[in-house]
Design a protein around this motif. Sequence first.
Motif, PDB file in Angstrom:
ATOM      1  N   ALA A  34     -85.980  42.015 -49.221  1.00  0.00           N
ATOM      2  CA  ALA A  34     -86.160  41.785 -47.793  1.00  0.00           C
ATOM      3  C   ALA A  34     -87.029  42.870 -47.174  1.00  0.00           C
ATOM      4  O   ALA A  34     -86.878  44.055 -47.480  1.00  0.00           O
ATOM      5  CB  ALA A  34     -84.800  41.744 -47.084  1.00  0.00           C
ATOM      6  N   ALA A  35     -87.938  42.451 -46.295  1.00  0.00           N
ATOM      7  CA  ALA A  35     -88.780  43.384 -45.545  1.00  0.00           C
ATOM      8  C   ALA A  35     -88.982  42.829 -44.144  1.00  0.00           C
ATOM      9  O   ALA A  35     -89.018  41.610 -43.945  1.00  0.00           O
ATOM     10  CB  ALA A  35     -90.118  43.605 -46.234  1.00  0.00           C
ATOM     11  N   PHE A  36     -89.134  43.732 -43.181  1.00  0.00           N
ATOM     12  CA  PHE A  36     -89.222  43.339 -41.778  1.00  0.00           C
ATOM     13  C   PHE A  36     -90.390  44.044 -41.098  1.00  0.00           C
ATOM     14  O   PHE A  36     -90.568  45.247 -41.237  1.00  0.00           O
ATOM     15  CB  PHE A  36     -87.916  43.684 -41.050  1.00  0.00           C
ATOM     16  N   TRP A  49     -77.992  41.881 -34.144  1.00  0.00           N
ATOM     17  CA  TRP A  49     -78.307  42.253 -35.524  1.00  0.00           C
ATOM     18  C   TRP A  49     -77.197  41.870 -36.497  1.00  0.00           C
ATOM     19  O   TRP A  49     -77.478  41.427 -37.603  1.00  0.00           O
ATOM     20  CB  TRP A  49     -78.591  43.754 -35.595  1.00  0.00           C
ATOM     21  N   ARG A  50     -75.944  42.081 -36.102  1.00  0.00           N
ATOM     22  CA  ARG A  50     -74.852  41.746 -37.025  1.00  0.00           C
ATOM     23  C   ARG A  50     -74.834  40.249 -37.313  1.00  0.00           C
ATOM     24  O   ARG A  50     -74.679  39.835 -38.464  1.00  0.00           O
ATOM     25  CB  ARG A  50     -73.506  42.214 -36.460  1.00  0.00           C
ATOM     26  N   ASP A  51     -74.993  39.435 -36.284  1.00  0.00           N
ATOM     27  CA  ASP A  51     -75.045  37.983 -36.499  1.00  0.00           C
ATOM     28  C   ASP A  51     -76.226  37.615 -37.392  1.00  0.00           C
ATOM     29  O   ASP A  51     -76.104  36.755 -38.278  1.00  0.00           O
ATOM     30  CB  ASP A  51     -75.178  37.250 -35.162  1.00  0.00           C
ATOM     31  N   THR A  57     -81.680  48.971 -42.791  1.00  0.00           N
ATOM     32  CA  THR A  57     -80.489  49.792 -43.027  1.00  0.00           C
ATOM     33  C   THR A  57     -79.221  49.026 -42.686  1.00  0.00           C
ATOM     34  O   THR A  57     -78.208  49.116 -43.394  1.00  0.00           O
ATOM     35  CB  THR A  57     -80.572  51.084 -42.196  1.00  0.00           C
ATOM     36  N   ILE A  58     -79.259  48.257 -41.593  1.00  0.00           N
ATOM     37  CA  ILE A  58     -78.086  47.479 -41.199  1.00  0.00           C
ATOM     38  C   ILE A  58     -77.809  46.374 -42.215  1.00  0.00           C
ATOM     39  O   ILE A  58     -76.655  46.144 -42.611  1.00  0.00           O
ATOM     40  CB  ILE A  58     -78.286  46.884 -39.792  1.00  0.00           C
ATOM     41  N   LEU A  59     -78.858  45.673 -42.657  1.00  0.00           N
ATOM     42  CA  LEU A  59     -78.672  44.619 -43.667  1.00  0.00           C
ATOM     43  C   LEU A  59     -78.120  45.207 -44.957  1.00  0.00           C
ATOM     44  O   LEU A  59     -77.211  44.623 -45.578  1.00  0.00           O
ATOM     45  CB  LEU A  59     -80.005  43.916 -43.933  1.00  0.00           C
TER      46      LEU A  59
END
Length: 266
Positions: free
Chosen positions: A3-5, A88-90, A149-151
């Motif tokens: 994954a990349a954003f 972000w959590r969702d 970082t969150i993911l």
Amino acid sequence: MIAAFEGWNDACQAASDTIRHLVARYDSKEIRHIRCDGYYDYQTTRPLVCHATGRRRIIWPQTTFYDLEIAPGQHVYAQIAPEPNYRWRDYCNESLRIADELDVTHVITLGSMFADCPHTRELPLDVEYNGDETGDPDQRYSGPVGIPTILDAIAHEEGFDTTSMWVSIPQYLGSDGCAQATMRLLNGLSHLLDMPLDLGDLPCKAEKWKAQATMLVRCNDDLATYVQHLEHEHDMNEKARQEASLGGPACEQLVKEAEAFLKGLE
């Protein structure tokens, strides 16, 4: 799943360009999407207009998942998206539900950041496995984080194996593309996947990037002095790491040799 954003976590677009490179070099197909609704501020991440077959089309920001065949019978999945602005959590939970549907067991997040490092040395690559925080506590990062970082953290909490991979890019070179950094991430992925990945024309582009950076430094005496300082710091840190990896007996021998040398100066 890799994954990349795009956005804050993607200096010189090195992380997202890694996904684009893989999609371009291997047999790939889009297999899933996450719609933009509720995740984006359109004044920050704006929709795009394009014209195709004589018609105008609005392209909304969205997340795309790809199936990549990197070797006969060997597949990986890739996720690419602009960094969401909200929930972000969702968003991470929705991403991981898709990963679970695809029988993914290992989530790899990519990032790139500007840092104090010289373009004349191998670009630093920081790799963290399963949220591992071993090592010197004083060297651990504390501060704002992005969606990779969150993911990574939520994936680890949900029982996925995780790897976080960040490449550093010299901050004095601006925000243009950096093939050297993209190639560094691809080499890191090759090691992680235990197979060579197709670099395409990245080595040629990386050499061009390095040559342009060298020319820029030559034209600015203050910048040249700064880069020399970064080179010295990098080389000293590398020497310290190599000596530390030699183990106790070897380090003890180095100390004895240093003491003998100093006595000879008396």
